[in-house]
Structures are given as structure tokens and as C-alpha cells.
Design a protein around this motif. Structure first.
Motif, mmCIF file in Angstrom:
data_model
loop_
_atom_site.group_PDB
_atom_site.id
_atom_site.type_symbol
_atom_site.label_atom_id
_atom_site.label_comp_id
_atom_site.label_asym_id
_atom_site.label_seq_id
_atom_site.Cartn_x
_atom_site.Cartn_y
_atom_site.Cartn_z
ATOM 1 N N VAL A 1 0.863 -1.186 0.000
ATOM 2 C CA VAL A 1 0.000 0.000 0.000
ATOM 3 C C VAL A 1 0.894 1.229 0.000
ATOM 4 O O VAL A 1 1.783 1.362 0.842
ATOM 5 N N TYR A 2 0.702 2.117 -0.973
ATOM 6 C CA TYR A 2 1.365 3.416 -1.000
ATOM 7 C C TYR A 2 0.369 4.438 -0.481
ATOM 8 O O TYR A 2 -0.775 4.483 -0.924
ATOM 9 N N ARG A 3 0.830 5.283 0.482
ATOM 10 C CA ARG A 3 -0.081 6.222 1.144
ATOM 11 C C ARG A 3 0.489 7.629 1.098
ATOM 12 O O ARG A 3 1.640 7.860 1.418
ATOM 13 N N ASP A 4 -0.357 8.564 0.692
ATOM 14 C CA ASP A 4 -0.025 9.986 0.698
ATOM 15 C C ASP A 4 -0.877 10.610 1.795
ATOM 16 O O ASP A 4 -2.065 10.858 1.605
ATOM 17 N N ARG A 5 -0.286 10.841 2.937
ATOM 18 C CA ARG A 5 -1.043 11.356 4.088
ATOM 19 C C ARG A 5 -1.543 12.781 3.882
ATOM 20 O O ARG A 5 -2.585 13.147 4.388
ATOM 21 N N SER A 6 -0.807 13.586 3.124
ATOM 22 C CA SER A 6 -1.220 14.968 2.936
ATOM 23 C C SER A 6 -2.510 15.071 2.131
ATOM 24 O O SER A 6 -3.254 16.037 2.268
ATOM 25 N N ALA A 7 -2.793 14.081 1.288
ATOM 26 C CA ALA A 7 -4.004 14.118 0.475
ATOM 27 C C ALA A 7 -5.024 13.084 0.923
ATOM 28 O O ALA A 7 -6.085 12.952 0.320
ATOM 29 N N TYR B 1 -1.121 -5.303 4.926
ATOM 30 C CA TYR B 1 -0.086 -5.143 3.920
ATOM 31 C C TYR B 1 0.975 -4.171 4.424
ATOM 32 O O TYR B 1 0.681 -3.291 5.239
ATOM 33 N N PRO B 2 2.208 -4.267 3.904
ATOM 34 C CA PRO B 2 3.209 -3.237 4.206
ATOM 35 C C PRO B 2 2.749 -1.900 3.624
ATOM 36 O O PRO B 2 2.123 -1.867 2.569
ATOM 37 N N VAL B 3 3.048 -0.812 4.327
ATOM 38 C CA VAL B 3 2.643 0.516 3.855
ATOM 39 C C VAL B 3 3.885 1.372 3.671
ATOM 40 O O VAL B 3 4.797 1.357 4.491
ATOM 41 N N ILE B 4 3.925 2.108 2.551
ATOM 42 C CA ILE B 4 5.017 3.022 2.250
ATOM 43 C C ILE B 4 4.422 4.415 2.092
ATOM 44 O O ILE B 4 3.532 4.621 1.260
ATOM 45 N N ASP B 5 4.900 5.355 2.919
ATOM 46 C CA ASP B 5 4.401 6.732 2.848
ATOM 47 C C ASP B 5 5.194 7.504 1.804
ATOM 48 O O ASP B 5 6.430 7.427 1.752
ATOM 49 N N VAL B 6 4.486 8.246 0.959
ATOM 50 C CA VAL B 6 5.102 9.066 -0.078
ATOM 51 C C VAL B 6 4.695 10.522 0.128
ATOM 52 O O VAL B 6 3.655 10.804 0.719
ATOM 53 N N GLU B 7 5.526 11.447 -0.342
ATOM 54 C CA GLU B 7 5.229 12.871 -0.180
ATOM 55 C C GLU B 7 4.266 13.384 -1.242
ATOM 56 O O GLU B 7 3.465 14.269 -0.970
ATOM 57 N N ILE B 8 4.362 12.870 -2.450
ATOM 58 C CA ILE B 8 3.504 13.331 -3.536
ATOM 59 C C ILE B 8 2.955 12.122 -4.277
ATOM 60 O O ILE B 8 3.665 11.172 -4.558
ATOM 61 N N LEU C 1 4.480 22.914 -1.243
ATOM 62 C CA LEU C 1 4.916 21.772 -0.453
ATOM 63 C C LEU C 1 6.348 22.028 -0.044
ATOM 64 O O LEU C 1 7.254 22.009 -0.874
ATOM 65 N N ASP C 2 6.573 22.307 1.227
ATOM 66 C CA ASP C 2 7.897 22.614 1.730
ATOM 67 C C ASP C 2 8.145 21.754 2.960
ATOM 68 O O ASP C 2 7.994 22.199 4.082
ATOM 69 N N THR C 3 8.528 20.514 2.746
ATOM 70 C CA THR C 3 8.680 19.586 3.858
ATOM 71 C C THR C 3 9.987 19.757 4.596
ATOM 72 O O THR C 3 10.084 19.392 5.754
ATOM 73 N N ALA C 4 11.010 20.282 3.965
ATOM 74 C CA ALA C 4 12.316 20.364 4.615
ATOM 75 C C ALA C 4 12.728 21.794 4.928
ATOM 76 O O ALA C 4 13.873 22.052 5.268
ATOM 77 N N GLY C 5 11.834 22.753 4.833
ATOM 78 C CA GLY C 5 12.165 24.143 5.101
ATOM 79 C C GLY C 5 13.070 24.734 4.032
ATOM 80 O O GLY C 5 13.896 25.596 4.314
#
Length: 84
Positions: free
Chosen positions: A13-19, A43-50, A65-69
């Protein structure tokens, strides 16, 4: 396929938490974290930024989208240069 030479290909499972968007697919990627999917299996879950759920090309919305400043680092770097 020749047995024993290919990596393990399994559901992930690929998951985009922001959306708040996730999808189940097959991949060789793995993760220690798991999620219970709609079908009741884990299932294993992999978090993605976009993902397609948050990318401006697919959504039609502009979003910063500014995740790292990165913007702050850029401004601080060039503010010091301007003072010199």
C-alpha cells in the motif's frame, strides 16, 4: 520467469497522508510498517510525499509543499549574502 533470480514481488500500500489518498499495488519495495486494507488483509505501507492525489498536475490546484524548510534555507542563505 527464471526461478530464484528475481526479487520478491508482493502487494504493498502506498499512502499519501497529505491528500488522504492510498492505493494497493504490487511492488518489490517493502516496509516494517503495516496497514489493514479495505479487504481485511494486512499489507506493508510506504508513505510518499507526492502522489496523484496531491500533485498539482492531477488535481489542478496549486499547493506549496515545503517539507524540509527549503524556502527558509534559501532566504536565510541569500539574506546573509545581501548583507555582505
Amino acid at each position: 520467469m527464471k526461478p530464484g533470480i528475481h526479487p520478491d514481488y508482493h502487494p504493498v500500500v502506498y499512502r499519501d497522508r497529505s491528500a488522504n489518498y492510498a492505493f494497493l499495488t504490487r511492488s518489490t519495495a517493502t516496509s516494517d510498517r503495516t496497514i489493514e486494507w479495505e479487504d481485511g488483509h494486512t499489507y506493508p505501507v510506504i508513505d510518499v510525499e507526492i502522489s496523484a492525489g496531491s500533485h498539482p498536475f492531477w488535481t489542478g490546484k496549486r499547493r506549496l509543499l515545503d517539507t524540509a524548510g527549503r524556502v527558509e534555507k534559501f532566504r536565510a542563505k541569500y539574506a546573509r549574502a545581501a548583507r555582505s
